[in-house]
Design a protein around this motif. Structure first.
Motif, PDB file in Angstrom:
ATOM      1  N   ASP A  18      17.684  -7.474  -8.745  1.00 36.78           N
ATOM      2  CA  ASP A  18      17.220  -6.339  -7.961  1.00 36.78           C
ATOM      3  C   ASP A  18      16.152  -5.539  -8.692  1.00 36.78           C
ATOM      4  O   ASP A  18      15.417  -4.769  -8.089  1.00 36.78           O
ATOM      5  CB  ASP A  18      18.389  -5.414  -7.617  1.00 36.78           C
ATOM      6  N   LYS A  19      16.077  -5.697 -10.014  1.00 35.38           N
ATOM      7  CA  LYS A  19      15.044  -4.991 -10.771  1.00 35.38           C
ATOM      8  C   LYS A  19      13.653  -5.496 -10.429  1.00 35.38           C
ATOM      9  O   LYS A  19      12.651  -4.825 -10.659  1.00 35.38           O
ATOM     10  CB  LYS A  19      15.274  -5.165 -12.281  1.00 35.38           C
ATOM     11  N   PHE A  20      13.551  -6.686  -9.885  1.00 35.80           N
ATOM     12  CA  PHE A  20      12.263  -7.283  -9.576  1.00 35.80           C
ATOM     13  C   PHE A  20      12.250  -7.790  -8.146  1.00 35.80           C
ATOM     14  O   PHE A  20      12.164  -8.996  -7.900  1.00 35.80           O
ATOM     15  CB  PHE A  20      11.950  -8.434 -10.541  1.00 35.80           C
ATOM     16  N   PRO A  21      12.358  -6.911  -7.149  1.00 36.12           N
ATOM     17  CA  PRO A  21      12.358  -7.371  -5.756  1.00 36.12           C
ATOM     18  C   PRO A  21      11.010  -7.951  -5.380  1.00 36.12           C
ATOM     19  O   PRO A  21       9.969  -7.535  -5.887  1.00 36.12           O
ATOM     20  CB  PRO A  21      12.652  -6.088  -4.976  1.00 36.12           C
ATOM     21  N   LYS A  22      11.040  -8.932  -4.484  1.00 35.12           N
ATOM     22  CA  LYS A  22       9.787  -9.474  -3.960  1.00 35.12           C
ATOM     23  C   LYS A  22       9.145  -8.423  -3.069  1.00 35.12           C
ATOM     24  O   LYS A  22       9.804  -7.773  -2.275  1.00 35.12           O
ATOM     25  CB  LYS A  22      10.044 -10.744  -3.140  1.00 35.12           C
ATOM     26  N   ASN A  23       7.855  -8.218  -3.247  1.00 34.32           N
ATOM     27  CA  ASN A  23       7.138  -7.301  -2.365  1.00 34.32           C
ATOM     28  C   ASN A  23       5.666  -7.662  -2.349  1.00 34.32           C
ATOM     29  O   ASN A  23       5.177  -8.394  -3.204  1.00 34.32           O
ATOM     30  CB  ASN A  23       7.330  -5.841  -2.792  1.00 34.32           C
ATOM     31  N   GLU A  24       4.938  -7.118  -1.393  1.00 37.75           N
ATOM     32  CA  GLU A  24       3.533  -7.483  -1.204  1.00 37.75           C
ATOM     33  C   GLU A  24       2.671  -7.091  -2.393  1.00 37.75           C
ATOM     34  O   GLU A  24       1.704  -7.750  -2.720  1.00 37.75           O
ATOM     35  CB  GLU A  24       2.990  -6.814   0.067  1.00 37.75           C
ATOM     36  N   ILE A  25       3.042  -5.988  -3.046  1.00 35.39           N
ATOM     37  CA  ILE A  25       2.147  -5.469  -4.073  1.00 35.39           C
ATOM     38  C   ILE A  25       2.014  -6.419  -5.256  1.00 35.39           C
ATOM     39  O   ILE A  25       1.009  -6.414  -5.952  1.00 35.39           O
ATOM     40  CB  ILE A  25       2.607  -4.078  -4.548  1.00 35.39           C
ATOM     41  N   THR A  26       3.028  -7.254  -5.489  1.00 34.29           N
ATOM     42  CA  THR A  26       2.921  -8.176  -6.611  1.00 34.29           C
ATOM     43  C   THR A  26       1.903  -9.274  -6.372  1.00 34.29           C
ATOM     44  O   THR A  26       1.550  -9.995  -7.292  1.00 34.29           O
ATOM     45  CB  THR A  26       4.281  -8.834  -6.901  1.00 34.29           C
ATOM     46  N   LEU A  27       1.411  -9.392  -5.147  1.00 32.38           N
ATOM     47  CA  LEU A  27       0.420 -10.418  -4.868  1.00 32.38           C
ATOM     48  C   LEU A  27      -0.969  -9.846  -4.641  1.00 32.38           C
ATOM     49  O   LEU A  27      -1.910 -10.582  -4.397  1.00 32.38           O
ATOM     50  CB  LEU A  27       0.841 -11.238  -3.638  1.00 32.38           C
ATOM     51  N   LYS A  28      -1.108  -8.510  -4.742  1.00 31.42           N
ATOM     52  CA  LYS A  28      -2.438  -7.930  -4.629  1.00 31.42           C
ATOM     53  C   LYS A  28      -3.199  -8.157  -5.922  1.00 31.42           C
ATOM     54  O   LYS A  28      -2.631  -8.199  -6.999  1.00 31.42           O
ATOM     55  CB  LYS A  28      -2.345  -6.422  -4.350  1.00 31.42           C
ATOM     56  N   ARG A  29      -4.519  -8.223  -5.846  1.00 30.27           N
ATOM     57  CA  ARG A  29      -5.326  -8.452  -7.033  1.00 30.27           C
ATOM     58  C   ARG A  29      -6.073  -7.173  -7.367  1.00 30.27           C
ATOM     59  O   ARG A  29      -6.851  -6.673  -6.582  1.00 30.27           O
ATOM     60  CB  ARG A  29      -6.312  -9.591  -6.805  1.00 30.27           C
ATOM     61  N   ARG A  30      -5.823  -6.670  -8.587  1.00 27.85           N
ATOM     62  CA  ARG A  30      -6.439  -5.438  -9.010  1.00 27.85           C
ATOM     63  C   ARG A  30      -6.904  -5.639 -10.435  1.00 27.85           C
ATOM     64  O   ARG A  30      -6.343  -6.405 -11.192  1.00 27.85           O
ATOM     65  CB  ARG A  30      -5.434  -4.278  -8.953  1.00 27.85           C
ATOM     66  N   ASP A  31      -7.925  -4.883 -10.858  1.00 29.81           N
ATOM     67  CA  ASP A  31      -8.427  -5.067 -12.212  1.00 29.81           C
ATOM     68  C   ASP A  31      -9.138  -3.822 -12.694  1.00 29.81           C
ATOM     69  O   ASP A  31      -9.886  -3.209 -11.974  1.00 29.81           O
ATOM     70  CB  ASP A  31      -9.409  -6.246 -12.247  1.00 29.81           C
ATOM     71  N   VAL A  32      -8.851  -3.448 -13.904  1.00 25.86           N
ATOM     72  CA  VAL A  32      -9.588  -2.394 -14.575  1.00 25.86           C
ATOM     73  C   VAL A  32      -9.852  -2.892 -15.987  1.00 25.86           C
ATOM     74  O   VAL A  32      -9.179  -3.777 -16.473  1.00 25.86           O
ATOM     75  CB  VAL A  32      -8.780  -1.073 -14.600  1.00 25.86           C
ATOM     76  N   MET A  33     -10.824  -2.337 -16.639  1.00 28.17           N
ATOM     77  CA  MET A  33     -11.218  -2.807 -17.959  1.00 28.17           C
ATOM     78  C   MET A  33     -10.033  -2.843 -18.912  1.00 28.17           C
ATOM     79  O   MET A  33      -9.137  -2.027 -18.850  1.00 28.17           O
ATOM     80  CB  MET A  33     -12.301  -1.881 -18.534  1.00 28.17           C
ATOM     81  N   LEU A  34     -10.062  -3.813 -19.843  1.00 29.39           N
ATOM     82  CA  LEU A  34      -8.970  -4.037 -20.764  1.00 29.39           C
ATOM     83  C   LEU A  34      -8.575  -2.741 -21.444  1.00 29.39           C
ATOM     84  O   LEU A  34      -9.385  -2.044 -21.993  1.00 29.39           O
ATOM     85  CB  LEU A  34      -9.407  -5.053 -21.834  1.00 29.39           C
ATOM     86  N   GLY A  35      -7.269  -2.383 -21.370  1.00 28.43           N
ATOM     87  CA  GLY A  35      -6.803  -1.163 -22.005  1.00 28.43           C
ATOM     88  C   GLY A  35      -5.297  -1.122 -22.034  1.00 28.43           C
ATOM     89  O   GLY A  35      -4.611  -1.809 -21.293  1.00 28.43           O
ATOM     90  N   MET A  36      -4.754  -0.279 -22.862  1.00 28.69           N
ATOM     91  CA  MET A  36      -3.313  -0.185 -23.042  1.00 28.69           C
ATOM     92  C   MET A  36      -2.678   0.596 -21.908  1.00 28.69           C
ATOM     93  O   MET A  36      -3.222   1.576 -21.431  1.00 28.69           O
ATOM     94  CB  MET A  36      -3.034   0.514 -24.370  1.00 28.69           C
ATOM     95  N   SER A  93     -13.670  -3.536 -10.725  1.00 32.11           N
ATOM     96  CA  SER A  93     -12.250  -3.238 -10.848  1.00 32.11           C
ATOM     97  C   SER A  93     -11.988  -1.736 -10.864  1.00 32.11           C
ATOM     98  O   SER A  93     -10.994  -1.271 -10.301  1.00 32.11           O
ATOM     99  CB  SER A  93     -11.680  -3.886 -12.109  1.00 32.11           C
ATOM    100  N   VAL A  94     -12.855  -0.970 -11.484  1.00 37.23           N
ATOM    101  CA  VAL A  94     -12.668   0.478 -11.512  1.00 37.23           C
ATOM    102  C   VAL A  94     -12.799   1.054 -10.111  1.00 37.23           C
ATOM    103  O   VAL A  94     -12.023   1.929  -9.698  1.00 37.23           O
ATOM    104  CB  VAL A  94     -13.673   1.138 -12.473  1.00 37.23           C
ATOM    105  N   LYS A  95     -13.762   0.580  -9.350  1.00 35.06           N
ATOM    106  CA  LYS A  95     -13.941   1.076  -7.981  1.00 35.06           C
ATOM    107  C   LYS A  95     -12.717   0.797  -7.112  1.00 35.06           C
ATOM    108  O   LYS A  95     -12.430   1.544  -6.177  1.00 35.06           O
ATOM    109  CB  LYS A  95     -15.182   0.439  -7.361  1.00 35.06           C
ATOM    110  N   GLN A  96     -11.993  -0.259  -7.421  1.00 37.73           N
ATOM    111  CA  GLN A  96     -10.799  -0.594  -6.654  1.00 37.73           C
ATOM    112  C   GLN A  96      -9.610   0.289  -7.007  1.00 37.73           C
ATOM    113  O   GLN A  96      -8.622   0.312  -6.280  1.00 37.73           O
ATOM    114  CB  GLN A  96     -10.429  -2.061  -6.887  1.00 37.73           C
ATOM    115  N   ARG A  97      -9.706   1.025  -8.113  1.00 38.35           N
ATOM    116  CA  ARG A  97      -8.552   1.774  -8.584  1.00 38.35           C
ATOM    117  C   ARG A  97      -8.801   3.275  -8.688  1.00 38.35           C
ATOM    118  O   ARG A  97      -7.887   4.072  -8.528  1.00 38.35           O
ATOM    119  CB  ARG A  97      -8.106   1.234  -9.949  1.00 38.35           C
ATOM    120  N   ILE A  98     -10.022   3.653  -8.979  1.00 38.91           N
ATOM    121  CA  ILE A  98     -10.341   5.069  -9.152  1.00 38.91           C
ATOM    122  C   ILE A  98     -11.194   5.524  -7.976  1.00 38.91           C
ATOM    123  O   ILE A  98     -12.322   5.081  -7.795  1.00 38.91           O
ATOM    124  CB  ILE A  98     -11.062   5.316 -10.490  1.00 38.91           C
TER     125      ILE A  98
END
Length: 645
Positions: A3-21, A184-189
């Motif tokens: 249950d800690k890892f339920p299947k959901n749509e968000i795990t299949l979306k593709r998102r990217d931001v510059m490499l960072g911690m 990737s930044v435009k997709q997130r910020i």
């Protein structure tokens, strides 16, 4: 547990931001008086001196210095080091050309950064502390964040650094920065704006992971808007000019392809900050350029530069017997390294056949004989690397169990049966007494026949269409002798097996250009290690920007890897995060995107005996250019002895 890892749509979306911690935060709750900042969010607002995604920050608001530094370290002197190759400008962010070593150090960010690429802080993988900003605010939902800029922050020319400069720099990267980063930044910020001169606000896109968003904004460099307007410079073009930043070091002098000198700015605005205590101790940092390994090492022996982090096993084993070492003028140190070894080795360009076939990659891997290389070319000083996070808690071992198994199960049919129920892929073993292992050769030939390859009358492999299989391994003219010998030996083994491979040695400028253009078959290169989940994993291993991202050398495009990265961004505890990253390591190894080379699990340092460092070094940075210091008396003694001029 699943249950800690339920299947959901968000795990299949593709998102990217510059490499960072990855980061998040805790701190003191308060209400914001400025409606323009708080907008309509009813969340509790957190105000903090730093940011950490899981749990409390390691250092409290009133900390005076990082634990690993010497706050009383003396200032002064010069440290000089070397690099091989060429440079044609001082714009670190140009999409063409070769920028000078460390030329991006002039800029700072809302959170503390290291001018010379070390981790800050070097004793945590999750913490970030305010620098240009005196505080960061955000709701628990992390829908937006606000940075309150220090009024004393100044650019190196003495002009005020403002939120308008930060917004200008953000827009500059969106318009002229690396394509994969901007996309990737435009997709997130959603928005970065200046509320006033000292208040920077960012708003994030709805319906995505909150991971790395605040740290992305907080870790972005800030340049002077006025400087760009006055000079007419562009971020994406090579230039001999250096952007105007606010950092503790500025460019003092350089000569193309010969040297660069950075000097500590005595008028630097931030000497009083706790994040800077005990750091930035050298008056000058000098980088000497050399065309080849031999000239570089001879220059060190002659004292033309004074600090060397040795990367060659041959040099470390056989080269340090010259008079300066014997007389004690040069000291040798083996210092601990808590980072996973860099995932280096032979990488495949997956955009090109035949490397798009996993069976071919496995077969070609079997031709690499680590045991022979380690004993014959590396003096027995290296260990075999199996993992992308070797010797860390994230390394996958055996079959998946516990939280890792639950995480993989949550991804459903994307996970192959051999990943779900099989042992983690380990680097193969070979007979070290001979370059070509016959047992591995038989395995490889069977795999290639399964692909449809066959051997012609000339003893060379042809593909299923009867076409001769040929490829080249690209290497730079500045490649070290040992790595070149490793490549040459590997090519010879492939040829012996009937595979038409060759080494292609080109000048360093052409090498860089072809690397960025993905114009190569194979090369000896590296991937990005990872210790925390972050959206930068998408640039390093994700599909969406694979063709344009320089951080993803293989151009890996795997729906399974994408889903793992997305799932790692949705974890709610460090334990879940580690499980997801362990799964990532397992799958990257299963996909055989790299032929793992060996590694050395410590820092090898040779230096003229005038540099000192804390007794207990932090795990995640050597920090020679960050928190080491200069001993004037020792330097004078070296000069008096004739060891240095």
């Amino acid at each position: 547990m699943t249950d800690k890892f339920p299947k959901n749509e968000i795990t299949l979306k593709r998102r990217d931001v510059m490499l960072g911690m990855a980061a998040g935060g805790v701190g003191m709750a308060l209400s914001l008086p400025n409606a323009a900042i708080a907008q309509s969010s009813s969340d509790e607002i957190i105000r903090s001196h730093g940011y950490s995604f899981f749990g409390d920050l390691q250092y409290p608001p009133d900390f005076t210095h990082f634990d690993y530094v010497n706050p009383d370290a003396p200032k002064g002197g010069e440290i000089s080091l070397s690099t091989r190759g060429t440079f044609d400008g001082m714009n670190r962010y140009a999409s063409k050309g070769r920028p000078g070593q460390y030329s991006g150090l002039i800029a700072e960010a809302m959170f503390s950064r290291a001018p010379f690429d070390a981790a800050v802080p070097a004793d945590s993988i999750t913490d970030a502390y305010c620098h240009l900003a005196e505080a960061v605010e955000y709701p628990k939902s992390k829908e937006w964040c606000v940075f309150h800029i220090r009024p004393e922050a100044k650019f190196s020319d003495g002009t005020q650094l403002t939120a308008q400069d930060a917004v200008f720099t953000h827009d500059l990267f969106m318009e002229q920065g690396i394509r994969s980063y901007a996309r990737s930044v435009k997709q997130r910020i959603k928005l970065v704006e200046a509320v006033d001169d000292l208040t920077l606000r960012a708003e994030f896109v709805d319906g995505i992971s909150r991971r790395s968003l605040i740290s992305q904004v907080g870790g972005s460099p800030v340049f002077s808007k006025a400087w760009y307007e006055e000079t007419g410079e562009r971020l994406d073009e090579p230039s001999l000019l250096t952007q105007l930043g606010s950092g503790p070091y500025v460019v003092d002098d350089f000569e193309i392809n010969r040297y660069i000198v950075y000097k500590r700015n005595p008028d630097y605005w931030g000497w009083h900050l706790p994040v800077n205590a005990g750091r930035h101790n050298f008056d000058r940092v000098r980088v000497e350029y050399f065309g080849d390994q031999t000239a570089e090492f001879e220059a060190f022996k002659a004292g033309e530069y004074t600090f060397r982090q040795e990367a060659s096993t041959k040099q470390w084993a056989t080269g340090y017997d010259f008079p300066a070492v014997e007389k004690g003028h040069v000291k040798l140190e083996r210092l601990p390294n808590g980072n996973p070894p860099t995932p280096s080795g032979f990488v495949f360009n997956l955009l090109r056949a035949p490397f798009d076939d996993l069976r071919v990659r496995e077969a070609l891997s079997l031709a690499y004989n680590f045991e022979w290389v380690a004993s014959s070319l590396q003096f027995g000083l290296t260990k075999q690397r199996h993992s992308f996070v070797e010797n860390s808690s994230l390394q996958a071992n055996g079959v998946p169990t516990g939280l890792e198994k639950a995480f993989l199960e949550s991804l459903g049919d994307l996970v192959p049966e051999e990943v779900m129920n099989g042992e983690a892929v380990m680097a193969h073993t070979s007979n070290g007494d001979t370059v070509s292992d016959r047992r591995n050769q038989r395995k490889a030939l069977k795999l290639l026949k399964d692909v449809g390859w066959s051997v012609g009358d000339d003893g060379r492999f042809r593909d299923a269409d009867g076409k001769l299989v040929e490829f080249k391994i690209m290497l730079s003219s500045s490649t070290g002798d040992t790595v070149e010998a490793i490549i040459t030996t590997y090519v010879q083994t492939l040829n012996k097996w009937g595979i038409s491979a060759s080494a292609e040695k080109i000048d360093s400028a052409q090498y860089a250009s072809r690397y960025y253009d993905k114009d190569w078959d194979m090369m000896y290169f590296r991937n990005q290690p990872f210790l925390a989940a972050g959206t930068g994993l998408k640039q390093a291993y994700g599909s969406e920007t694979a063709v344009v991202s320089s951080y993803n050398p293989q151009s890996l495009q795997s729906p399974l890897v994408d889903a793992i990265i997305d799932g790692s961004l949705e974890t709610n505890s460090r334990e879940e995060e580690e499980a997801a990253l362990m799964a990532l390591d397992r799958v990257l190894r299963y996909l055989r995107i790299q032929i793992h080379s060996g590694y050395v699990g410590e820092h090898w340092i040779a230096s003229y005996d005038m540099y000192e460092h804390p007794e207990n070094l932090p795990p995640f940075a050597l920090g020679a250019l960050d928190f080491w210091w200069y001993n004037k008396e020792k330097h004078e003694a070296l000069k008096a002895s004739g060891a240095l001029r």
